[in-house]
Scaffold this active site. Structure first.
Site, mmCIF file in Angstrom:
data_model
loop_
_atom_site.group_PDB
_atom_site.id
_atom_site.type_symbol
_atom_site.label_atom_id
_atom_site.label_comp_id
_atom_site.label_asym_id
_atom_site.label_seq_id
_atom_site.Cartn_x
_atom_site.Cartn_y
_atom_site.Cartn_z
ATOM 1 N N ARG A 130 -31.260 -38.345 -24.432
ATOM 2 C CA ARG A 130 -30.931 -36.947 -24.670
ATOM 3 C C ARG A 130 -30.199 -36.760 -26.007
ATOM 4 O O ARG A 130 -30.603 -35.941 -26.831
ATOM 5 C CB ARG A 130 -30.041 -36.408 -23.537
ATOM 6 N N CYS A 163 -18.308 -35.624 -25.081
ATOM 7 C CA CYS A 163 -18.552 -34.204 -25.317
ATOM 8 C C CYS A 163 -17.354 -33.370 -24.872
ATOM 9 O O CYS A 163 -16.957 -32.410 -25.552
ATOM 10 C CB CYS A 163 -19.819 -33.752 -24.602
ATOM 11 N N ARG A 169 -21.971 -39.880 -7.080
ATOM 12 C CA ARG A 169 -23.046 -39.617 -8.041
ATOM 13 C C ARG A 169 -24.425 -39.972 -7.498
ATOM 14 O O ARG A 169 -25.433 -39.642 -8.118
ATOM 15 C CB ARG A 169 -22.789 -40.364 -9.355
ATOM 16 N N GLY A 183 -12.789 -38.974 -18.360
ATOM 17 C CA GLY A 183 -11.847 -39.727 -19.189
ATOM 18 C C GLY A 183 -11.338 -38.918 -20.368
ATOM 19 O O GLY A 183 -10.598 -39.425 -21.207
ATOM 20 N N ARG A 194 -19.358 -31.919 -11.343
ATOM 21 C CA ARG A 194 -20.726 -31.776 -11.843
ATOM 22 C C ARG A 194 -21.433 -30.696 -11.020
ATOM 23 O O ARG A 194 -21.349 -30.685 -9.788
ATOM 24 C CB ARG A 194 -21.484 -33.097 -11.724
ATOM 25 N N ASN A 220 -22.812 -29.454 -23.980
ATOM 26 C CA ASN A 220 -22.445 -30.871 -23.940
ATOM 27 C C ASN A 220 -23.512 -31.780 -24.536
ATOM 28 O O ASN A 220 -23.271 -32.961 -24.752
ATOM 29 C CB ASN A 220 -22.140 -31.306 -22.499
#
Length: 481
Positions: free
Chosen positions: A138, A289, A334, A348, A370, A453
């Site tokens: 990406r 990001c 996840r 982080g 998310r 992002n």
């Protein structure tokens, strides 16, 4: 003549002026390495409508729409000057000219405002700098688009190669197709052809060698004519100095990581601490990001009000690291379906603030959720200030920061009352302050910061690469410090 007729006539006049701006902007870029901006937004390779929309955008920040009839004389004045490589902001020129009471002509004022880029003062055009992308996911593909877009003058960054693992039959064709079409960011602006025999993708005339390798130690870049290149690692596989040093092969001079660096690897947020990079530093990180989104406004708030402590909650779009459907994942939560769930996870970014802003004494904590959108996130920055303020005061301060400060390429500002996440797809800023959502109560301020992002972060990466490569040219007129 009716009001509608007046509006349409005015539109046609402005459309004609915008059309006449395009060859002037293009010639300055190709022949003199001059990038024409409007309130920090590039006008290079933009359509007539894009130029008009960029001018109209100025009303969100400056309080009034900026017309091409106002900026065209400054562009014409620039075209008549002996300019060297630089970035020149027409919006700033027009704004400063209005405030100037010396009675100078546009030509006189412009020549004075950009004097550092003219005649004996101008810097020499530099040789193009080779760039290699290690990984083509990406971020890699968006960085490739940006590098190709910025190669118009031929004297900036030049994407020479992409390193990937072999993917079987028609691998290069499939990778070129992913560069050509993107479900979020749309079509590539230009032409792409593929030469399978030579493993080369040609994008807007840029010949990009596709190198197949399973490990950095397998590549000698000088075999492909690559010299003193900057390698951008988009894989995130190696994050410490030892691992990233594997990339320092023949032909590679510096390594830039598009993920948070570990250990003593410098984490760089352009606009905040990029000027701390030592000339001999060979390995550095562009942080994450989210770090790029929160650090510039955090610095701006600390500079003006002081920050005692803060918490950032990011509502983040899902990524390829998550599963489409429930399946095993090494990380907690996840593994659950990304497009069907809100997923609590860690970030982080808060701990990374200390690396980018070592002088900030405030403790910053952070958490993340998310959510089922493919791009654009929002960071909610809750700050305890060192002094009390009003909402109007903070609102006006951040608007001014986005318009005239050294952070104007990082911080954008929107007053749109119905703004939602998809409105910010393709934003080139690290973050966008949502004025309508801003909350201030005494010494407590809550900032809502949108950020693309993917694309906004990729723009920050390219800015860092431009800086360390020596092709980040000065901006005129100089912004207030």
């Amino acid at each position: 003549m009716t009001v509608n007729d007046d509006s349409f006539t005015n539109w046609k006049i402005r459309e004609e002026i915008a059309e006449s701006m395009i060859p002037l902007i293009g010639k300055l870029h190709r022949e003199q390495d001059v990038t024409v901006l409007l309130h920090s937004r590039s006008l290079v390779n933009k359509s007539v409508v894009s130029i008009l929309k960029t001018h109209r955008f100025a009303r969100q920040i400056d309080g009034a729409e900026l017309s091409v009839t106002e900026t065209m004389p400054f562009l014409q004045a620039l075209a008549a000057l002996d300019l060297g490589p630089s970035q020149i902001d027409l919006g700033m020129l027009a704004t400063m000219y209005k405030a100037d009471d010396r009675g100078l002509s546009v030509e006189q004022f412009t020549a004075e405002a950009v004097a550092g880029a003219t005649g004996a003062n101008k810097i020499e055009r530099r040789e193009p700098r080779d760039v290699v992308l290690y990984g083509f996911g990406r971020i890699g593909r968006l960085v490739a688009r940006l590098l190709i877009e910025k190669s118009g003058s031929g004297n900036g960054l030049r994407l020479r190669a992409i390193v990937v693992r072999g993917g079987g039959a028609q691998d290069i064709v499939k990778r070129a197709s992913l560069l050509r079409r993107d479900s979020i960011h749309g079509q590539f602006q230009g032409t792409i052809t593929v030469d399978e025999d030579s493993s080369t993708i040609v994008a807007n005339g840029n010949a990009i060698k596709v190198i197949y390798a399973d490990d950095p130690s397998h590549v000698d870049y000088t075999e492909y004519g690559i010299r003193d290149a900057i390698l951008i690692d988009n894989t995130g596989k190696w994050r410490d100095r030892e691992g990233l040093s594997k990339h320092l092969r023949p032909g590679i001079e510096k390594v830039v990581l598009t993920a948070p660096g570990k250990g003593d690897v410098p984490n760089i947020v352009h606009g905040v601490n990029h000027d701390t990079v030592k000339p001999d530093e060979q390995i550095l990180s562009c942080a994450s990001c989210t770090t790029n989104a929160i650090v510039p406004p955090l610095k701006a708030m600390d500079d003006e009000y002081g920050v005692l402590r803060g918490h950032v909650e990011t509502v983040h779009s899902f990524t390829n690291d998550q599963n489409l459907l429930d399946n095993y994942h090494k990380s907690e939560r996840r593994g659950r379906s990304a497009p069907l769930n809100m997923v609590i996870t860690e970030t982080g970014a808060a701990s990374a603030v200390a690396k980018a802003l070592p002088d900030l004494k405030a403790k910053i904590s952070g958490s993340s959720i998310r959510v089922p959108v493919p791009d654009v996130s929002i960071a909610i920055l809750n700050l305890q200030l060192a002094r009390e303020a009003t909402r109007e005061e903070v609102h006006d301060y951040l608007r001014e920061v986005s318009l005239t400060s050294p952070l104007k390429r990082q911080i954008d500002f929107t007053t749109a009352p119905d703004a939602v996440s998809s409105d910010f797809i393709g934003s080139r800023h690290a973050s966008i302050v949502d004025a309508g959502a801003l909350k201030v109560d005494g010494d407590n301020a809550i900032l809502y910061l949108w950020y693309d992002n993917e694309f906004g972060y990729s723009c920050q990466v390219v800015r860092v690469v431009q800086h360390v490569s020596g092709v980040e040219y000065p901006t005129y007129p100089a912004t207030a410090v």
